[in-house]
Design an enzyme around this catalytic site. Sequence first.
Site, PDB file in Angstrom:
ATOM      1  N   TRP A 104       0.827  -1.217   0.000  1.00 54.03           N
ATOM      2  CA  TRP A 104       0.000   0.000   0.000  1.00 54.03           C
ATOM      3  C   TRP A 104       0.850   1.251   0.000  1.00 54.03           C
ATOM      4  CZ3 TRP A 104      -4.346  -1.064  -1.946  1.00 54.03           C
ATOM      5  CH2 TRP A 104      -4.935  -2.312  -1.685  1.00 54.03           C
ATOM      6  N   ASP A 171      -1.061   7.004   6.589  1.00 50.77           N
ATOM      7  CA  ASP A 171      -2.158   6.126   6.166  1.00 50.77           C
ATOM      8  C   ASP A 171      -2.414   5.156   7.319  1.00 50.77           C
ATOM      9  OD1 ASP A 171      -3.813   4.191   5.136  1.00 50.77           O
ATOM     10  OD2 ASP A 171      -2.531   3.654   3.438  1.00 50.77           O
ATOM     11  N   LYS A 195     -11.969  -1.376   7.955  1.00 47.84           N
ATOM     12  CA  LYS A 195     -11.316  -2.366   8.804  1.00 47.84           C
ATOM     13  C   LYS A 195     -11.758  -2.181  10.257  1.00 47.84           C
ATOM     14  CE  LYS A 195      -7.941  -2.048   5.280  1.00 47.84           C
ATOM     15  NZ  LYS A 195      -8.212  -3.195   4.524  1.00 47.84           N
TER      16      LYS A 195
HETATM   17  N1  PMP Z   1      -3.845   1.501   2.695  1.00 48.83           N
HETATM   18  C1  PMP Z   1      -3.881   0.383   3.448  1.00 48.83           C
HETATM   19  C2  PMP Z   1      -2.951   0.245   4.606  1.00 48.83           C
HETATM   20  C3  PMP Z   1      -4.789  -0.639   3.124  1.00 48.83           C
HETATM   21  O1  PMP Z   1      -4.825  -1.754   3.853  1.00 48.83           O
HETATM   22  C4  PMP Z   1      -5.671  -0.478   2.014  1.00 48.83           C
HETATM   23  C5  PMP Z   1      -6.704  -1.503   1.640  1.00 48.83           C
HETATM   24  N2  PMP Z   1      -6.602  -2.732   2.134  1.00 48.83           N
HETATM   25  C6  PMP Z   1      -5.563   0.691   1.263  1.00 48.83           C
HETATM   26  C7  PMP Z   1      -4.668   1.666   1.644  1.00 48.83           C
HETATM   27  C8  PMP Z   1      -6.458   0.922   0.079  1.00 48.83           C
HETATM   28  O2  PMP Z   1      -7.713   1.194   0.568  1.00 48.83           O
HETATM   29  P1  PMP Z   1      -9.022   1.380  -0.346  1.00 48.83           P
HETATM   30  O3  PMP Z   1      -9.381   0.024  -0.841  1.00 48.83           O
HETATM   31  O4  PMP Z   1      -9.991   1.954   0.637  1.00 48.83           O
HETATM   32  O5  PMP Z   1      -8.680   2.307  -1.441  1.00 48.83           O
END
Ligand code: PMP
Length: 358
Positions: A104, A171, A195
């Site tokens: 991510w 994030d 989450k």
């Molecule tokens: N950052 C992290 C740490 C994540 O775990 C995720 C999704 N699992 C994301 C960003 C992306 O999130 P989204 O699907 O809401 O765009």
Amino acid sequence: MNNDRAHIFNAGPAVLPFEALQKASKAVLNYNGLGLSLIEMSHRSKEFEAVHLEAISNLKEIYNIPADYEIIFLQGGASLQFAMIPMNFLKQGETAHYVDTGTWSTKAYKEAKNFGEVKVIATSEDKKYTYIPKNIPDEKCSYLHITSNNTIRGTQYFNFPKIKNSPLICDMSSDILSRQVNISDFDMIYAGAQKNAGPSGVTIVIIKKTFLESSACKSAYLNYKTHSKENSLYNTPCTFATYVMGEVFKWIKSIGGLDEVEKRNREKAKLLYDCIENSNGFYRAPVEKNDRSWMNVPYKLPTEELEAKFLKEASLKRFFGLKGHRSIGGVRASLYNACPLESVQALVSFMKEFKKNN
Ligand code: PMP
């Protein structure tokens, strides 16, 4: 624990407090006895406004958010933030710094590269992202971006970098509201709700007002200031997701706030990591001990065949979501706030039994 509930270890969308689901199911059929559903109501109605304002006020209270911070609820998930952040804050002639802790955070800096100069100032790629880089340089730049919990790799920061020379953006998608954090250490925190905070469809942004004001984004919709000015009601929000998230905030308050949440999360993580450590190498957690996430616990079995057998038997016992992310395989148990201790105890019993029989 409700006896009809399966053991839910999904990585996201993920387990939610049963109390919030009960409230949501009623609200969808008939909101507060008004004869219409929550999702049939205008986002400008006084009823929804109350839901929205209460969610903001409860989040402020739970996290003890200082008065010089704004809370904004957006859509587009954390992935839209990967683009909005450089669009708003990566200044011409400057560089944005990223710590790369896998998947991510990699996506975040690759997206930012589309908008300007980006430098990866620390990475754990050398050891397949099994640790959190330490001693992150505090250099002047547009902002430094970190990912507090790495959902796929199972690493988590337990000490945030002390940054004085640039704004710090985090994030927190997969560990928001899982423990106390000092909000003032950050200029911006963001998280997809799906989450620890609610269903998918809403993204939380907590941002320092002075940092927000520094935005130079030309698009009205993609500028944080627009949403801040309109109290997150610039356009139609995901009213259902906001409602359920508000119920999750109420649940956190009802169990005793973040101190209690943190206590439960520590206990669950310890139980599972101890089981892995005491298995004489049958189960192996790849992450360095001090950086092991309380939220996402990836582990391996001796062979891929045994992993497949483990996952098959687990699914027959109604353990959901244990398959590791497709990019790294193995097993992953996500132990978010609403995952009850009983589910982790059941998983540990199953793991011991499986080891004995194999
Ligand atoms: N950052 C992290 C740490 C994540 O775990 C995720 C999704 N699992 C994301 C960003 C992306 O999130 P989204 O699907 O809401 O765009």
